[in-house]
Design an enzyme around this catalytic site. Structure first.
Site, short mmCIF file in Angstrom:
data_model
loop_
_atom_site.label_atom_id
_atom_site.label_comp_id
_atom_site.label_asym_id
_atom_site.label_seq_id
_atom_site.Cartn_x
_atom_site.Cartn_y
_atom_site.Cartn_z
N GLN A 163 0.67 -10.71 10.56
CA GLN A 163 1.34 -9.66 9.77
C GLN A 163 0.69 -8.29 9.96
OE1 GLN A 163 0.27 -8.21 6.20
NE2 GLN A 163 1.89 -9.15 4.98
N GLN B 140 0.83 -1.20 0.00
CA GLN B 140 0.00 0.00 0.00
C GLN B 140 0.87 1.26 0.00
OE1 GLN B 140 -3.05 -0.28 2.93
NE2 GLN B 140 -3.86 1.74 2.56
N SER C 261 4.04 -6.26 2.84
CA SER C 261 2.74 -6.13 3.50
C SER C 261 1.64 -6.65 2.59
CB SER C 261 2.51 -4.67 3.91
OG SER C 261 1.35 -4.55 4.71
N LEU C 262 0.77 -5.79 2.07
CA LEU C 262 -0.26 -6.20 1.12
C LEU C 262 0.31 -7.06 -0.01
CD1 LEU C 262 -2.94 -5.93 -0.60
CD2 LEU C 262 -1.90 -3.83 -1.48
N ARG D 180 -9.61 -7.00 4.24
CA ARG D 180 -8.45 -6.60 5.07
C ARG D 180 -8.37 -5.08 5.17
NH1 ARG D 180 -2.81 -5.50 3.86
NH2 ARG D 180 -1.34 -6.36 5.41
N HIS E 141 0.77 -2.17 11.05
CA HIS E 141 1.80 -3.06 11.61
C HIS E 141 2.18 -2.65 13.04
CE1 HIS E 141 1.97 -5.02 7.79
NE2 HIS E 141 2.15 -3.87 7.19
#
Length: 300
Positions: free
Chosen positions: A253, A11, A95-96, A120, A204
């Protein structure tokens, strides 16, 4: 023989118009966008191509948009015969982007992934609204300095290390008041520059725990398989294993530190000497220049 690694962005890479040239030029890429629209029951293609930027920046929009653009970029590359599948020894996503990597590795179907990251993003936005937070990139920091800064300002609110991106780039994440204090204190710890990230909240970090709980329920509805190619986990900086472990790590995560530098070093130890970074980003190529400047990275 060249060993290839594939990198998928997270992202923040979104921009209005992303994927439009791919859609127009590549039947394979067009099919990916069409599949995403059908899976979501709304046109994520229109959001990618037309925006507006404010809508594309929404967490529940940017996540499926970036995943779709990345997989469309992969499809176009395959269509042109430019990807030697036999040379690919590992992949990873920031991440994503880890979901995009899992799609490449056949650990998750594309339609399931695009629906899951839409959820999400929704859950993460809800967590952001419930407990406002932010993220601060510390340039010239290491984990020790970043941890010391968080320790100094923790009385102002929850805060912790969220991303270990590359040598000299560590991101911290937490409540607004704590981020404010960390920005003021950064210079005292020898930080060259502290940069606020344009994000919806404290990704996070422990503030995202409620999002992780909801994601855990959503993941139960998805068929996850062992990857056919190693996919490096953000949480452990080691390759994923069986399906149950993948689901658990994807939940963790959301509120755990992204160990990107460690993930890249695992791929380097595997002998990867050429990387491809898929649309719509060049950020990961920039991080690789700091981690291993001698390795080739082609940003698509």
């Amino acid at each position: 023989m060249t060993k290839t690694g594939l990198l998928f962005p997270g992202q923040g890479a979104q921009k209005v118009g992303m994927g439009k040239e791919l859609y127009d030029a590549s039947p394979a890429a067009r099919a990916v966008f069409d599949r995403a629209d059908a899976a979501l029951d709304f046109s994520i293609s229109a959001v990618c191509f037309e925006g507006p930027q404010e809508k594309l920046n929404l967490t529940d929009m940017s996540q499926p948009a970036i995943l779709t653009a990345s997989i469309a970029s992969l499809a176009a590359m395959r269509e042109r015969g430019e990807l030697d599948e036999g040379a690919v020894v590992a992949c990873a996503g920031l991440s994503l982007g880890e979901y995009s990597a899992l799609v490449y590795a056949d650990a998750m179907d594309f339609e399931d992934a695009v629906r899951l990251v839409h959820k999400r993003g929704t859950y993460m936005q809800e967590a952001c609204d419930a407990r406002p937070g932010g993220m601060l990139s510390l340039l010239g920091a290491d984990i020790e300095k970043a941890t010391a800064i968080c320790e100094k300002v923790k009385t102002a609110g929850e805060i912790g290390v969220s991303n270990l991106n590359s040598p000299g780039q560590v991101v911290i994440s937490g409540e607004i008041a704590a981020i404010d204090e960390a920005e003021k204190a950064a210079g005292d710890f020898g930080i060259k520059r502290a940069v606020r990230l344009r994000v919806a909240g404290a990704f996070h970090s422990s503030l995202m725990a409620p999002a992780g709980e909801k994601l855990a329920d959503a993941i139960k509805e998805v068929d996850i398989r062992r990857p056919r190619v190693p996919v490096v986990s953000n949480v452990t900086a080691q390759p994923h294993g069986e399906a149950d472990a993948i689901a658990d790590l994807l939940v963790r995560q959301v509120s755990n530190t992204v160990r990107w530098e460690g993930s890249m070093r695992w791929m380097l130890q595997l002998g990867v000497d050429k990387f491809y970074e898929f649309a719509p980003s060049r950020v990961l190529a920039g991080l690789m220049k700091k981690i291993a400047p001698d390795r080739e990275v082609v940003a698509l």
